[in-house]
Motif scaffolding. Sequence first.
Motif, PDB file in Angstrom:
ATOM      1  N   GLN A 164       0.876  -0.983   0.015  1.00  0.00           N
ATOM      2  CA  GLN A 164      -0.302  -0.155  -0.096  1.00  0.00           C
ATOM      3  C   GLN A 164       1.032   1.268  -0.134  1.00  0.00           C
ATOM      4  O   GLN A 164       2.002   1.200   0.723  1.00  0.00           O
ATOM      5  CB  GLN A 164      -0.771   0.040   1.170  1.00  0.00           C
ATOM      6  CG  GLN A 164      -1.917  -1.312   1.270  1.00  0.00           C
ATOM      7  CD  GLN A 164      -2.716  -1.027   2.370  1.00  0.00           C
ATOM      8  OE1 GLN A 164      -2.316  -0.966   3.612  1.00  0.00           O
ATOM      9  NE2 GLN A 164      -4.086  -1.325   2.379  1.00  0.00           N
ATOM     10  N   PRO A 217      -3.516   5.135   4.296  1.00  0.00           N
ATOM     11  CA  PRO A 217      -4.418   4.806   3.309  1.00  0.00           C
ATOM     12  C   PRO A 217      -5.818   4.722   3.867  1.00  0.00           C
ATOM     13  O   PRO A 217      -6.662   4.891   3.402  1.00  0.00           O
ATOM     14  CB  PRO A 217      -4.015   3.395   2.806  1.00  0.00           C
ATOM     15  CG  PRO A 217      -2.387   3.364   3.142  1.00  0.00           C
ATOM     16  CD  PRO A 217      -2.199   4.164   4.238  1.00  0.00           C
ATOM     17  N   ASN A 218      -5.698   4.186   5.220  1.00  0.00           N
ATOM     18  CA  ASN A 218      -7.246   4.094   5.896  1.00  0.00           C
ATOM     19  C   ASN A 218      -7.757   5.554   6.306  1.00  0.00           C
ATOM     20  O   ASN A 218      -9.024   5.426   6.906  1.00  0.00           O
ATOM     21  CB  ASN A 218      -7.115   3.127   7.004  1.00  0.00           C
ATOM     22  CG  ASN A 218      -6.210   3.441   8.242  1.00  0.00           C
ATOM     23  OD1 ASN A 218      -5.524   4.650   8.135  1.00  0.00           O
ATOM     24  ND2 ASN A 218      -5.892   2.798   9.138  1.00  0.00           N
ATOM     25  N   GLY A 219      -7.064   6.515   6.027  1.00  0.00           N
ATOM     26  CA  GLY A 219      -7.514   7.979   6.418  1.00  0.00           C
ATOM     27  C   GLY A 219      -6.965   8.340   7.715  1.00  0.00           C
ATOM     28  O   GLY A 219      -7.250   9.553   8.276  1.00  0.00           O
ATOM     29  N   ASP A 220      -6.399   7.627   8.608  1.00  0.00           N
ATOM     30  CA  ASP A 220      -5.699   7.731   9.860  1.00  0.00           C
ATOM     31  C   ASP A 220      -4.577   8.638   9.622  1.00  0.00           C
ATOM     32  O   ASP A 220      -3.935   8.570   8.726  1.00  0.00           O
ATOM     33  CB  ASP A 220      -5.292   6.584  10.726  1.00  0.00           C
ATOM     34  CG  ASP A 220      -6.345   5.994  11.066  1.00  0.00           C
ATOM     35  OD1 ASP A 220      -7.735   6.475  11.313  1.00  0.00           O
ATOM     36  OD2 ASP A 220      -6.111   4.653  11.705  1.00  0.00           O
TER      37      ASP A 220
END
Length: 300
Positions: free
Chosen positions: A5, A161-164
């Motif tokens: 990722q 990638p998960n927005g964190d």
Amino acid sequence: MAGKQSIIVRQGNLFEPDSPLHGKVRGERSVMDFPFFALSKVAIDKELEFKIGKLSIQIRPSATGIATMYDKEIILYVASLMAQAVSRGEEVDQNFTFTAHDFFRITGVARPSKRDYDRFTDALERLQGTQIKTNIQTGSKIEKGWFSWLSEATAEYIEMPNGDQQLRVVKVRLCPWLHRAIQLDGHIYHYNHDYFRLGTIERRLYEIAHCHCVGESIEFPLDALALKVGSTAPLSKFKQHLKAVEASDDLPEYKVSLRDVIPHTERFDTRGRRVTKPDTVVVLAPRDRPTAAMLEAVAA
């Protein structure tokens, strides 16, 4: 590569950090010896003032309170980075870049949580917002105005990638007052790593002993030590805390003991009655071996 990722960079990730810090944490003597930071964990939103002989310190709170002894860890870390660079003969300006990971490594936080990171960024805000005025000179100069420990403080994040958001690098600008002290005065002392496990009053006792116990013990009247520590509590409560420190005997490198002494001169209360109560003296002494405070000359 399958399954790999990518990381989205929200703010630039190309930097040359001054971290990692090698060796022990180091601090400048004036910041060790005098009460520049609040002892309370609870936000103090009123101005503090201390007068020790001819020296004076005024502290104005930021919007979130006065910088605390725990916030001071960041100042110690940055001062250590600077002392490290000076000892290598490098030219050092007031700007420093470091990783939060290395700061937590040095201060003994093995697995920093979100709460630890939140406290870290809150501390940066207080260090930038707290205002100091003092006649303690550094580099043969006395500043008449107010200054902040950090004139600039920026925490830069990357977006996962998960927005964190993940804190990667911190950029600060150290105040000229402390920068001069480290670069020109060179009164730098090593800190025992157990310092970071101590409570706020115990930290101050360690710092004061570290400055003054050069191979032998030193005595302070109870009220004088309370002022030097920066305690605003009643003397009776401060004495009670010192008794607990004496009983636990957990202070690294130094021992704390209290003893009562009979005053040499007669004293009278406001009603003219003789005061027979003895004075309390606090003794700070090196442990088994007569070690000094490991003064390291880093003068330019």
